[in-house]
Design a protein around this motif. Structure first.
Motif, PDB file in Angstrom:
ATOM      1  N   TRP A 281       0.800  -1.230   0.000  1.00 54.13           N
ATOM      2  CA  TRP A 281       0.000   0.000   0.000  1.00 54.13           C
ATOM      3  C   TRP A 281       0.835   1.285   0.000  1.00 54.13           C
ATOM      4  N   HIS A 282       2.141   1.156   0.176  1.00 56.07           N
ATOM      5  CA  HIS A 282       3.003   2.339   0.241  1.00 56.07           C
ATOM      6  C   HIS A 282       3.682   2.601  -1.095  1.00 56.07           C
TER       7      HIS A 282
ATOM      8  N   PRO B 159      -6.392   0.115   1.187  1.00 56.62           N
ATOM      9  CA  PRO B 159      -5.618   0.292   2.422  1.00 56.62           C
ATOM     10  C   PRO B 159      -6.469   0.027   3.661  1.00 56.62           C
ATOM     11  N   ASN B 160      -5.801  -0.371   4.720  1.00 57.31           N
ATOM     12  CA  ASN B 160      -6.457  -0.630   5.998  1.00 57.31           C
ATOM     13  C   ASN B 160      -7.133   0.648   6.503  1.00 57.31           C
TER      14      ASN B 160
ATOM     15  N   ALA C  20      -5.306   2.343   9.285  1.00 61.57           N
ATOM     16  CA  ALA C  20      -3.879   2.541   9.000  1.00 61.57           C
ATOM     17  C   ALA C  20      -3.233   3.510   9.967  1.00 61.57           C
TER      18      ALA C  20
ATOM     19  N   TYR D 217      -0.327   1.286  11.442  1.00 58.63           N
ATOM     20  CA  TYR D 217       0.978   1.512  10.832  1.00 58.63           C
ATOM     21  C   TYR D 217       1.765   2.651  11.454  1.00 58.63           C
TER      22      TYR D 217
ATOM     23  N   ALA E 278      -1.141   8.278   5.603  1.00 58.31           N
ATOM     24  CA  ALA E 278      -2.357   7.489   5.406  1.00 58.31           C
ATOM     25  C   ALA E 278      -3.112   7.941   4.158  1.00 58.31           C
TER      26      ALA E 278
ATOM     27  N   LEU F 161      -1.712   6.275   0.772  1.00 57.55           N
ATOM     28  CA  LEU F 161      -1.723   4.829   0.559  1.00 57.55           C
ATOM     29  C   LEU F 161      -2.536   4.463  -0.689  1.00 57.55           C
TER      30      LEU F 161
ATOM     31  N   ALA G 146       1.100  -4.186  13.240  1.00 61.59           N
ATOM     32  CA  ALA G 146       0.749  -4.764  11.941  1.00 61.59           C
ATOM     33  C   ALA G 146       1.341  -6.158  11.789  1.00 61.59           C
TER      34      ALA G 146
END
Length: 236
Positions: free
Chosen positions: A17-18, A132-133, A136, A140, A153, A156, A188
């Motif tokens: 996601w990054h 993404p979560n 996050a 994260y 965030a 992402l 995580a």
């Protein structure tokens, strides 16, 4: 310090996601101490047009391998979280890689995927992307300054499901020296799982950080990486 011709260059590999952007604070800290670094963007962390094939772990490894070929001199790869899986694939046979560093990362063995290591059943269809979560900010970036965490965030991207299901076909850490950095406050990839992975590394280090020390404590992480890379340099 100034960068010398024999001093390793860092190749930084982000997690799911990054993007390469997440390493910017760490790269600034490394540069201030005279260390060269490059950061790669993995194709699995970008949405593909509808109807096209999503990128998987092997596609990510190919991109990492291409970056390695274009760096002169010794290289220390630094992989975070999911990035450890394609980095493991990519460093196998890469003659210029002198050490692989895993920062709360998946130091997988042959035949393992991220999902299989976690015990997550593979989906029937792994051609899509996962968003993404929604948590996050907490999962994260728990120890990242609020404004920086919010910015991260917001950046992402969707992540290819196939990157989590595709298994590693060759484990570079079996022939390349490796170091593992355990993040003690990680929510995580929990420390017990990190310890299982770290048992595969030649050396193990610890940081009192959450999942993203490159944002929460870039100076401390840069200093640790400098020590690790220093041990990877050939003796005079």
């Amino acid at each position: 310090m100034t960068a010398g011709p024999d001093r390793p260059t860092f190749l930084l590999v982000h997690g799911a996601w990054h993007g390469a952007w997440c390493w910017d604070p760490l790269r600034a800290a490394l540069a201030a101490d005279g260390w060269r670094s490059h950061a790669v963007d993995l194709p699995s962390s970008a949405a593909h047009p509808e109807g096209t094939r999503s990128a998987g772990l092997l596609d990510d490894a190919a991109v990492i391998r291409d970056h390695l070929r274009r760096i002169d001199g010794p290289v220390v790869t630094v992989a975070h979280s999911y990035g450890g899986a394609p980095a493991t694939e990519a460093v196998a046979g890469a003659a210029n890689v002198v050490r692989a560093v895993y920062v709360s990362a998946f130091q997988l063995d042959v035949g393992e995927s991220v999902f299989s290591f976690l015990g997550t059943p593979p989906p029937e269809d792994d051609t899509g992307h996962t968003p993404p979560n929604v948590h996050a900010r907490r999962v994260y970036y728990a120890d990242v300054p609020a404004a920086d965490a919010d910015r991260a965030a917001a950046r992402l991207s969707p992540q290819s499901v196939r990157s989590f299901t595709e298994p590693v076909t060759t484990a570079g850490w079996r022939t390349v020296p490796s170091s593992y950095v355990v993040c003690d406050q990680d929510q995580a990839l929990e420390p017990p799982r990190q310890h299982r992975l770290a048992a595969r590394a030649d050396t193990v280090h610890r940081l009192p950080s959450s999942h993203s020390p490159f944002l929460s404590m870039p100076g401390e992480l840069a200093a640790l990486l400098a020590r690790i890379a220093g041990s990877a340099q050939p003796s005079a």
